[in-house]
Design an enzyme around this catalytic site. Structure first.
Site, PDB file in Angstrom:
ATOM      1  N   ASP A 172      -3.393  -3.816   9.916  1.00  0.00           N
ATOM      2  CA  ASP A 172      -2.133  -4.458  10.299  1.00  0.00           C
ATOM      3  C   ASP A 172      -0.911  -3.849   9.611  1.00  0.00           C
ATOM      4  OD1 ASP A 172      -2.220  -5.446   7.721  1.00  0.00           O
ATOM      5  OD2 ASP A 172      -2.466  -7.535   8.278  1.00  0.00           O
ATOM      6  N   TYR A 267       2.189   4.090   2.809  1.00  0.00           N
ATOM      7  CA  TYR A 267       1.123   4.447   1.874  1.00  0.00           C
ATOM      8  C   TYR A 267       1.164   5.923   1.485  1.00  0.00           C
ATOM      9  CZ  TYR A 267      -1.304  -0.030   1.975  1.00  0.00           C
ATOM     10  OH  TYR A 267      -1.636  -1.352   1.812  1.00  0.00           O
TER      11      TYR A 267
END
Length: 444
Positions: A172, A267
């Protein structure tokens, strides 16, 4: 014809995210009707607190939905249409070790990236495969929607070990970022975006974003990301954002600067700016500690209060907005909506100049027969080089788990972009082996 109603098992019933998912399922029963919700976990006491509070909520708000919770696999996975799997093998106590052990050696300590992510992957593979096997044994026609981390390693393991299983691996995080991008430019929902995306899980880039009329939205979004990362949307999309996440969303502007033709997943900061991350990390108090002190404590306190009062009214439960993605996905499989989702799937040419066997995260159309990849074409050399290194790390971890190979796990640690040398990789690995002796297969 009577409307079909679905039976759901949530694997990871003791998770603090389970109440939010449960509430979200109830909110969308007009389009995804449910006859039964069951929780499954192998941690009886932890699950019982979450489940008893949810049981009270369901009796008050959806008494027509059958509810149960169990530690018995046959009970949990019999008569099931969908398994929603979000397990954390070792709980947050092991996440704390994943984060703190690398930091001792000046290496990023993070849940899914670098050595911590590889350690977590070695714990997760067996748990996810076990649940998948239970589902196929007791409900062979069911679909498993897996969003257990680290999703990239788990997806590679399911590709290798259960290639014909009815499982969709999802995440998600891109959904959250798409909501932020939509908010930046004044749209009400990510569903107004038509995106092109390629990468590995927690390791990807948007290369195209258009509105529903085909208008290019990238230039306007890029202006925001170049200036402030994803921080421009925080006040609109999050009521309460912890400082560590604010830093992550802001740092995206520096990740973006490396390739202004694309928009990066947040990330990537761990791989491209590991020195910055280590400098801004407290080796004695990591993200795992923040979660245990806040989210874990808060959710279990809410659950216990509901149990003690015997009512969930004004109890503090809130639906998990990100879980709407999971409901959309289940609807697509059940009713053939052919909606587009980002999934983690075997490449097989969708990214044409990349390993065909790699588990890539790309858009796919989803219907009753599963998914159809949306071809993303060839990718630039910069992204290709990064992805080839990272996918090799993930494949080596899975091979290490399958073969019980110390050598391949050492190679995986060494190849990780976050780790500076084979010496440091070995030091971290040896300490990780000791910390994970109750969870990893024996490595020889």
């Amino acid at each position: 014809m009577e409307e079909k109603k679905y039976s759901i098992t949530i694997a990871g019933g003791g998770s603090t995210f389970t109440p939010g998912i449960c509430l979200l399922l109830l909110e969308h029963m007009d389009r995804f009707p449910i006859r039964k919700i069951q929780f499954y976990d192998n941690f009886k006491e932890r699950q019982e607190t979450i489940a008893k509070a949810c049981e009270i909520y369901l009796k008050e708000n959806a008494p027509e939905v059958e509810f149960g919770y169990t530690t018995d696999p046959e009970t949990a996975f019999t008569d099931v249409d969908f398994v929603m799997c979000h397990i954390r093998v070792g709980l947050y106590a092991m996440r704390e070790k994943d984060e703190k052990i690398p930091l001792k050696y000046g290496v990023v300590g993070q849940e899914t990236c670098g050595p911590g992510g590889l350690a977590y992957g070695m714990r997760s593979i067996g748990g996810v495969i076990e649940i998948l096997d239970y589902m196929e044994k007791y409900s062979p026609n069911a679909w498993m929607l897996n969003y257990s981390n680290p999703a990239a390693i788990v997806a590679e393991a399911t590709r290798r070990l259960r290639p014909d299983s009815k499982i969709l691996n999802i995440c998600d995080m891109p959904i959250d970022l798409e909501e932020k991008m939509a908010s930046m430019i004044g749209l009400s929902s990510r569903k107004e975006l038509d995106v092109g995306y390629y990468g590995l899980n927690h390791f990807g880039w948007w290369h195209s974003i258009k509105d529903q009329n085909g208008n290019d939205l990238m230039p306007e979004i890029k202006k925001h990301v170049a200036a402030n990362g994803f921080a421009d949307a925080l006040s609109k999309t999050n009521q309460h954002v912890e400082q560590s996440w604010i830093e992550t969303f802001s740092k995206a502007k520096d990740v973006y600067a490396l390739d202004p033709d694309t928009i990066p997943n947040t990330y990537l900061k761990y791989y491209l700016y590991p020195d910055y991350v280590v400098e801004h990390s407290d080796p004695n108090h990591t993200r795992a500690n923040e979660v245990m002190e806040h989210r874990e404590k808060n959710i279990f306190t809410i659950c216990q209060n509901i149990i003690d009062k015997g009512t969930a009214k004004d109890g503090g439960f809130e639906p998990d907005a990100h879980a709407e993605y999971i409901v959309d996905l289940a609807c697509a499989l059940a009713t053939n909506t052919k909606e587009k989702f980002l999934l983690i799937v075997p490449n097989e040419g969708a990214v044409e100049n990349f390993d065909r066997t790699a588990m890539v995260e790309i858009p796919c159309y989803v219907g009753i027969n599963g998914y159809e990849r949306v071809v993303q074409g060839a990718i630039p050399q910069f992204q290709k080089g990064l992805m080839e290194q990272q996918v090799s790390v993930e494949k080596l971890v899975v091979e290490a788990w399958i073969e019980g190979s110390y050598q391949k796990m050492w190679q995986a640690m060494t190849l990780s972009k976050i780790v500076p040398s084979a010496k440091v990789a070995k030091q971290i690995l040896d300490e990780m082996i000791e910390a994970n002796k109750d969870f990893w297969p024996e490595l020889k």
